[in-house]
Design an enzyme around this catalytic site. Structure first.
Site, PDB file in Angstrom:
ATOM      1  N   LYS B 180      -7.528  -6.628 -13.646  1.00 41.22           N
ATOM      2  CA  LYS B 180      -6.880  -5.884 -13.918  1.00 41.22           C
ATOM      3  C   LYS B 180      -8.129  -4.966 -14.195  1.00 41.22           C
ATOM      4  O   LYS B 180      -7.927  -3.844 -13.598  1.00 41.22           O
ATOM      5  CB  LYS B 180      -5.893  -6.093 -15.500  1.00 41.22           C
ATOM      6  N   LYS B 248     -12.070   3.216 -20.235  1.00 37.63           N
ATOM      7  CA  LYS B 248     -12.474   2.562 -21.054  1.00 37.63           C
ATOM      8  C   LYS B 248     -12.516   1.172 -19.692  1.00 37.63           C
ATOM      9  O   LYS B 248     -13.152   0.363 -19.823  1.00 37.63           O
ATOM     10  CB  LYS B 248     -11.364   2.059 -22.369  1.00 37.63           C
TER      11      LYS B 248
END
Lengths: 298, 298
Positions: B180, B248
């Site tokens: 991811k 992030k």
């Protein structure tokens, strides 16, 4: 007005310079479309093949003086300017009977092509029209042609473009080359980002090809991922598109960024990657070789 | 062997934590597929909607102790660890009758999820399984699910994943989160590269939307170009995916790059772009707002 209508109604005579991997199939498509086409090439075999397909061979660039549309598909603008110097001299000595259009289809500097256009003023009108789509697009006549120049000149050569692909005029002279530079920014950055992802994933125990397969199912999908990604994962660096051209093209974009007062930090970081690659003597290999720079070893 | 077969043949009882924009439609698809599902959410309305669709409501996370599969779809791992602390305590006090599996489907740090898995040893088996495909994929049950964990645990929850999308196991615990993170590197870099291309092109007199249209015809084409590109060109920063999450996620990738000894220079340059954006207070806007950082003004 009458001149322009005449020119667009009759089929322009074309002179084509540069019969490389892209140029040869492009010129062949012009012949197929029925254009009277003369060709010039540095080495003989490609020119001979085109002659068999119906082209006239030019012995000297100046012999293209009677062509309505001169197309150049050589590696870069300096070669084009040098090769066509005798033709430009000939143009200078002859009055303009019909509009002359010079079309540069190589990937060149947007700023340099604007300067070249200024030098040709009164002799010929310049259009920059680099292409995307590779040898496949060149062969099938489906190239994306990104054009810059006056609307009148673009309309004069529109039927010529139609024989090679789909042309769009993006603005005045230089606009086509800038669009192509933007294309290269996306291709070069995506290839380098894929290299970072694949190398980190593989070093962390994942399978690179499986990662690419998963990524192709979502928002990370791209033509570069599908076409160049598998070569990055397989370490297949046999050349389809040489990495060194990316360095040149990113330089064109960064010049335009500087001129427009834009801080293109990512494109600069990508340029540094490809510069390192060329310094290591890997520039003649495929774009996928950017993986090697990410790995930090040869 | 018998235990595993039993577990895969009977339908697992599911507890689902986090009914946000993604979690709510994901849990709804579990109910549609006939799974006995209890849900927990911080705010009430989404939980009530799920109750009407057949879910049981959990008053306290520890009430999920009897579930076979616990799914967490909360913003990040620290929130998950905090929220599930009472459940983990309860697990510690009860013998393991049937295999317990905790599935983290949020986008989290690959390294942190491995540490969390170690802390759960003997209590439950952890799988990380972040998704790609957005709210549309969540609603239609077509999410790309990138899983990491043991093959046995993956097989136990496979039928649960099948109700939400297409799952692939990429390796041991953490592999899903790393995949991811790679996804986000490509999305974040492509969006930022598009911003540089569009800004330089527009400042040079080209039309941004026309540029994107031309680029979509060749090797520069990508899902990001088609979905986020038009918002970049139109300066449409209404949030679909908030830009701050990219910061992030790029951080997770850079941690993995460092751990693997890889110099991910482009991902670092992209992270700096998104960090500047968050510093300017733009993190709550759409990813397309990266254009503003390239422009060097708000």
């Amino acid at each position: 007005m009458l001149d322009i209508m005449d020119a667009s109604e009759q089929r322009p005579r074309i002179a084509f310079f540069g019969l490389g991997k892209m140029g040869e199939p492009m010129a062949r498509n012009l012949l197929r479309a029925g254009f009277e086409t003369s060709v010039w090439n540095r080495s003989r075999p490609a020119a001979e093949r085109l002659r068999e397909a119906g082209a006239q061979l030019l012995g000297d660039p100046a012999e293209a003086a009677d062509a309505d549309v001169v197309i150049a598909m050589l590696p870069d603008l300096p070669q084009i300017e040098e090769l066509l110097a005798p033709l430009i001299v000939r143009w200078g000595g002859a009055p303009v009977a019909r509009p002359r259009t010079l079309v540069v289809m190589s990937t060149v500097s947007p700023a340099a092509v604007v300067r070249f256009g200024a030098r040709l003023e009164g002799l010929a009108e310049l259009i920059d029209a680099p292409v995307s789509g590779g040898t496949e697009g060149a062969e099938q006549g489906t190239l994306a042609i990104m054009a810059g120049g006056s609307e009148a000149a673009f309309q004069r050569v529109k039927q010529v473009f139609d024989a090679m692909g789909r042309a769009q005029r993006l603005g005045g002279l230089g606009a086509g080359s800038l669009a192509k530079a933007c294309n290269q920014v996306l291709v070069g950055l995506t290839a380098a980002a894929l290299a970072e992802a694949v190398v980190v994933a593989e070093r962390s125990g994942l399978d690179g090809q499986q990662l690419l397969e998963v990524l192709s199912g979502g928002l990370a999908d791209s033509a570069v991922l599908r076409q160049i990604g598998p070569r990055i994962a397989a370490r297949d660096f046999r050349v389809r598109g040489a990495a060194q051209f990316m360095l040149k093209d990113l330089g064109f974009f960064l010049d335009a960024a500087e001129q427009s007062g834009t801080d293109a930090a990512l494109s600069r970081a990508a340029r540094d990657r490809y510069a390192a690659l060329v310094e290591q003597g890997l520039g003649g290999q495929d774009l996928a070789v950017v993986r090697t720079v990410v790995e930090g070893r040869e």
